[in-house]
Motif scaffolding. Sequence first.
Motif, PDB file in Angstrom:
ATOM      1  N   ARG A   1       0.832  -1.219   0.000  1.00  0.00           N
ATOM      2  CA  ARG A   1       0.000   0.000   0.000  1.00  0.00           C
ATOM      3  C   ARG A   1       0.862   1.262   0.000  1.00  0.00           C
ATOM      4  N   GLY A   2       1.961   1.219   0.731  1.00  0.00           N
ATOM      5  CA  GLY A   2       2.864   2.374   0.760  1.00  0.00           C
ATOM      6  C   GLY A   2       3.437   2.684  -0.614  1.00  0.00           C
ATOM      7  N   LEU A   3       3.872   1.633  -1.331  1.00  0.00           N
ATOM      8  CA  LEU A   3       4.384   1.823  -2.697  1.00  0.00           C
ATOM      9  C   LEU A   3       3.282   2.306  -3.631  1.00  0.00           C
ATOM     10  N   HIS A   4       2.083   1.767  -3.467  1.00  0.00           N
ATOM     11  CA  HIS A   4       0.957   2.190  -4.305  1.00  0.00           C
ATOM     12  C   HIS A   4       0.664   3.673  -4.063  1.00  0.00           C
ATOM     13  N   ASN A   5       0.709   4.095  -2.804  1.00  0.00           N
ATOM     14  CA  ASN A   5       0.501   5.516  -2.480  1.00  0.00           C
ATOM     15  C   ASN A   5       1.600   6.386  -3.086  1.00  0.00           C
TER      16      ASN A   5
END
Length: 161
Positions: A122-126
């Motif tokens: 999720r952090g990379l997607h953000n």
Amino acid sequence: MHGRTTGPNRLIDVELDESIGRSTPDVEHERAVAIFDLIEENNFTPVNDAGAGPYKLKLSLVDSRLVFAIARENGEEVVTHILSLTPFRRIVRDYYMICESYYAAIRASTPSQIEAIDMGRRGLHNEGSQTLKDRLAGKIDIDFDTARRLFTLVCVLHWRG
């Protein structure tokens, strides 16, 4: 509760140009889901064209660049923006690696390990979503949720299955 976005500042259609190419049934399914999610809920306004939508978006790939061809509902061309994909290469590559780890973890890891990998995913997607939002700034106004859905689509355009 989420619902279909209404009003002029939105996308009503997203088309992938033949330059993107077709892939495996799984990848085609992921692309269709990403497009559906984007159309279902988005906030999308080409800069200097406020309130003249809704819009249609045709995406194509030309020389490692993503081409956003934006038109009105009646097909009248509004603007075309060309975005280099270079700033996304590392993020998309890292996102795929962590997605593979996530899918492997689902089969063999503890819930806490899965959750840790998912937080990284999720952090990379953000990060990718914010990069996309920043790169479109001054060209197309989108909110963060729309940037997330658009980044998902950018990712599945790269995925070969």
